[in-house]
Design a protein around this motif. Sequence first.
Motif, PDB file in Angstrom:
ATOM      1  N   LEU A 214      10.622   2.355  -4.216  1.00  0.00           N
ATOM      2  CA  LEU A 214      10.582   0.849  -3.952  1.00  0.00           C
ATOM      3  C   LEU A 214      10.269   0.253  -5.316  1.00  0.00           C
ATOM      4  O   LEU A 214      10.306  -0.950  -5.112  1.00  0.00           O
ATOM      5  N   ALA A 215      10.775   0.614  -6.495  1.00  0.00           N
ATOM      6  CA  ALA A 215      10.304   0.132  -7.659  1.00  0.00           C
ATOM      7  C   ALA A 215      11.135  -1.231  -7.787  1.00  0.00           C
ATOM      8  O   ALA A 215      10.554  -2.094  -8.260  1.00  0.00           O
ATOM      9  N   ASP A 216      12.271  -1.139  -7.347  1.00  0.00           N
ATOM     10  CA  ASP A 216      13.238  -2.450  -7.699  1.00  0.00           C
ATOM     11  C   ASP A 216      12.589  -3.432  -6.677  1.00  0.00           C
ATOM     12  O   ASP A 216      12.504  -4.696  -7.357  1.00  0.00           O
TER      13      ASP A 216
ATOM     14  N   LEU B 188       0.956  -1.356   0.053  1.00  0.00           N
ATOM     15  CA  LEU B 188       0.045  -0.148   0.001  1.00  0.00           C
ATOM     16  C   LEU B 188       1.110   1.159   0.094  1.00  0.00           C
ATOM     17  O   LEU B 188       1.754   1.378   0.772  1.00  0.00           O
ATOM     18  N   LEU B 189       1.032   2.102  -0.944  1.00  0.00           N
ATOM     19  CA  LEU B 189       1.680   3.364  -1.304  1.00  0.00           C
ATOM     20  C   LEU B 189       0.899   4.534  -1.792  1.00  0.00           C
ATOM     21  O   LEU B 189       0.172   4.439  -2.471  1.00  0.00           O
ATOM     22  N   ALA B 190       1.794   5.591  -1.243  1.00  0.00           N
ATOM     23  CA  ALA B 190       1.353   6.641  -1.863  1.00  0.00           C
ATOM     24  C   ALA B 190       2.159   6.897  -3.129  1.00  0.00           C
ATOM     25  O   ALA B 190       3.343   6.307  -2.950  1.00  0.00           O
ATOM     26  N   GLU B 191       1.650   7.643  -4.116  1.00  0.00           N
ATOM     27  CA  GLU B 191       2.362   7.408  -5.267  1.00  0.00           C
ATOM     28  C   GLU B 191       3.843   7.921  -5.453  1.00  0.00           C
ATOM     29  O   GLU B 191       4.657   7.421  -6.118  1.00  0.00           O
ATOM     30  N   ARG B 192       4.153   8.961  -4.526  1.00  0.00           N
ATOM     31  CA  ARG B 192       5.457   9.402  -4.507  1.00  0.00           C
ATOM     32  C   ARG B 192       6.454   8.530  -3.819  1.00  0.00           C
ATOM     33  O   ARG B 192       7.623   8.663  -3.779  1.00  0.00           O
ATOM     34  N   TRP B 193       5.935   7.282  -3.383  1.00  0.00           N
ATOM     35  CA  TRP B 193       6.871   6.351  -2.801  1.00  0.00           C
ATOM     36  C   TRP B 193       7.226   5.413  -3.667  1.00  0.00           C
ATOM     37  O   TRP B 193       8.030   4.425  -3.571  1.00  0.00           O
ATOM     38  N   LEU B 194       6.521   5.203  -4.959  1.00  0.00           N
ATOM     39  CA  LEU B 194       6.818   4.413  -5.888  1.00  0.00           C
ATOM     40  C   LEU B 194       8.220   4.187  -6.390  1.00  0.00           C
ATOM     41  O   LEU B 194       8.738   3.179  -6.517  1.00  0.00           O
TER      42      LEU B 194
ATOM     43  N   VAL C  29      -2.243   1.715  -4.953  1.00  0.00           N
ATOM     44  CA  VAL C  29      -1.924   3.049  -4.957  1.00  0.00           C
ATOM     45  C   VAL C  29      -2.741   4.083  -4.502  1.00  0.00           C
ATOM     46  O   VAL C  29      -4.048   4.122  -5.109  1.00  0.00           O
ATOM     47  N   VAL C  30      -2.578   4.800  -3.396  1.00  0.00           N
ATOM     48  CA  VAL C  30      -3.640   5.702  -2.879  1.00  0.00           C
ATOM     49  C   VAL C  30      -3.072   7.052  -2.471  1.00  0.00           C
ATOM     50  O   VAL C  30      -1.863   7.069  -2.380  1.00  0.00           O
ATOM     51  N   ASP C  31      -4.033   7.779  -2.288  1.00  0.00           N
ATOM     52  CA  ASP C  31      -3.321   9.080  -1.804  1.00  0.00           C
ATOM     53  C   ASP C  31      -3.292   9.120  -0.315  1.00  0.00           C
ATOM     54  O   ASP C  31      -3.754   8.403   0.418  1.00  0.00           O
ATOM     55  N   GLU C  32      -2.640  10.147   0.369  1.00  0.00           N
ATOM     56  CA  GLU C  32      -2.376   9.988   1.737  1.00  0.00           C
ATOM     57  C   GLU C  32      -3.632  10.100   2.744  1.00  0.00           C
ATOM     58  O   GLU C  32      -3.424   9.505   3.682  1.00  0.00           O
ATOM     59  N   THR C  33      -4.509  10.979   2.212  1.00  0.00           N
ATOM     60  CA  THR C  33      -5.545  11.150   2.936  1.00  0.00           C
ATOM     61  C   THR C  33      -6.508   9.724   2.934  1.00  0.00           C
ATOM     62  O   THR C  33      -6.803   9.287   4.377  1.00  0.00           O
ATOM     63  N   LEU C  34      -6.275   9.080   2.157  1.00  0.00           N
ATOM     64  CA  LEU C  34      -7.016   7.721   2.099  1.00  0.00           C
ATOM     65  C   LEU C  34      -6.179   6.882   2.997  1.00  0.00           C
ATOM     66  O   LEU C  34      -6.728   6.015   3.693  1.00  0.00           O
TER      67      LEU C  34
ATOM     68  N   GLY D  23       4.921   6.907   4.079  1.00  0.00           N
ATOM     69  CA  GLY D  23       4.012   6.481   3.127  1.00  0.00           C
ATOM     70  C   GLY D  23       4.270   5.072   2.352  1.00  0.00           C
ATOM     71  O   GLY D  23       3.520   4.953   1.236  1.00  0.00           O
ATOM     72  N   ALA D  24       4.891   4.134   2.995  1.00  0.00           N
ATOM     73  CA  ALA D  24       4.509   2.856   2.276  1.00  0.00           C
ATOM     74  C   ALA D  24       4.507   1.918   3.277  1.00  0.00           C
ATOM     75  O   ALA D  24       4.943   1.767   4.593  1.00  0.00           O
ATOM     76  N   LEU D  25       3.453   1.019   2.896  1.00  0.00           N
ATOM     77  CA  LEU D  25       3.137  -0.380   3.977  1.00  0.00           C
ATOM     78  C   LEU D  25       3.234  -1.624   3.150  1.00  0.00           C
ATOM     79  O   LEU D  25       2.863  -1.503   1.945  1.00  0.00           O
ATOM     80  N   ALA D  26       3.516  -2.521   3.657  1.00  0.00           N
ATOM     81  CA  ALA D  26       3.537  -3.781   3.083  1.00  0.00           C
ATOM     82  C   ALA D  26       2.704  -4.868   3.994  1.00  0.00           C
ATOM     83  O   ALA D  26       2.816  -4.777   5.237  1.00  0.00           O
ATOM     84  N   SER D  27       1.947  -5.705   3.422  1.00  0.00           N
ATOM     85  CA  SER D  27       1.230  -6.861   4.457  1.00  0.00           C
ATOM     86  C   SER D  27       2.011  -8.086   3.857  1.00  0.00           C
ATOM     87  O   SER D  27       2.180  -8.204   2.703  1.00  0.00           O
TER      88      SER D  27
END
Lengths: 279, 279
Positions: B67-69, B58-64, B81-86, B98-102
């Motif tokens: 973490l791309a690699d 789960l990421l905000a766009e600016r963190w893509l 991909v969500v906005d930070e408010t969401l 800005g970045a979460l992983a399950s």
Amino acid sequence: MALIPVAEATDERLADYVRLRDVSLRRSLETEQGLFIAEGEKVIRRALEAGYRPRSFLLAERWLAGLADLLEQHPGVPVYVVDETLAEWVTGFHVHRGALASLHRETRHGVTEVLAGDRLVVCEDVVDHTNVGAILRSAAGLGFDGCLLAPRAADPLYRRSVKVSMGAVFSLPWARLEDWEDAVPMLGRAGFLTVALALTEDAVDLSEVVARVRAEAVSGRRPRVALLLGTEGAGLSARWVEQAEVVARIPMARGIDSLNVAAAAAVACYALGPAGTAS
Amino acid sequence: MALIPVAEATDERLADYVRLRDVSLRRSLETEQGLFIAEGEKVIRRALEAGYRPRSFLLAERWLAGLADLLEQHPGVPVYVVDETLAEWVTGFHVHRGALASLHRETRHGVTEVLAGDRLVVCEDVVDHTNVGAILRSAAGLGFDGCLLAPRAADPLYRRSVKVSMGAVFSLPWARLEDWEDAVPMLGRAGFLTVALALTEDAVDLSEVVARVRAEAVSGRRPRVALLLGTEGAGLSARWVEQAEVVARIPMARGIDSLNVAAAAAVACYALGPAGTAS
């Protein structure tokens, strides 16, 4: 005791306690009003025993009994009695320990007074209140004599620092440095061995510094140590690392890149304090 | 990369990430679903490097970009991909990094495997996730080999523990003890010197235990130490203190009654670890 039931979250008399988690609001409010907040019976008790003057108390009814003796010692101070839902509404968080006090801020020590101690922790830009509180508690418990804080380090009297320090912020002398640039040379001129804690390539093992301090003690000199701690993440500034007489590292295992600054401070205060350097 | 924009907070696909601050909800949700949450680029990276299998990101766009690699190495795993408010709305807090992983939970080590190490921390009822994470980080960094947790100690894979450990929870072997009553005698039978860290009257100074462990090392025996740590506030149970071979205290100064358990653990791991007991 002046028990005053309050039922409205917007009551002006609760203004000292609003939005306790809003760091930037609290920073300006506490500076302007000259107050700080203590949370929990034990910490409130220690603040009052240290002579800080209360402005008011905010309690849920079930906490009255535990604090009755303290409240009686401050008969003129208003005690606002609220239910826990209202307390949460005003402060913005669940007040686990049910008791808050607002106290007058005081500048208790100047830099010169803190320099009278033999073992000091010096926080450069430690910006997290939890870390500043934890460092003060460990430094005091492990026999350090005081703490100096660079201009950008977090406020020791912020609620969270006070709470995490378990009141050590009231017993350990601390002061704010005005001059970041000259702080390390100033400590050197004052007779301190300045020890930068950093994981640089050319740092010596902390145990070497311990041996040096112990040798001073054996030779009858008073060991004077200033332990320099840097910001979370990036650590000490290049300036402070270069200016320090010694750069010391805590050896790391298992590919772990660093300790949290509060853990590193505890280790270094133990090693360089009376327990670690007794001859 | 399977980038999936999500615009609705109630979207079922975000179910792994709901109300991350609600400890009791998360405990049942994570156990039932067999998942845990990693937060922040560095910690997510370490979880994946340690071989934990991601369920989703789960990421905000600016963190893509950052973490791309990693995302490319896991092409079948959905990236929401969500906005930070969401993100804040779903998780219940401001996701600073800005970045979460399950990720899928795994039981990586049993008690027997952890007992193969020479230096262990053993958490009795350390219930605070921050403390468990901090203890794991310090133990790993200071050269301890593993961690055992009593049945009531906090979960090392809870988001907050993982984050505070800075991923040490992925590299230090740890396991849950099933039997609280027999844990200390079991460690004795396994050849460990069981050291209860407690501020009891008859405790010996930690430095005496260090000397004893160092003497073992000098005599050519493999020093094996199990450091027992108790719950916040009340400390170790009377049972564990009585059963331990040695009760050690860190000397306290300035009327400070104790250190925080994570600070005490750092001090004791340093003193009893390879750095403090090298001959």
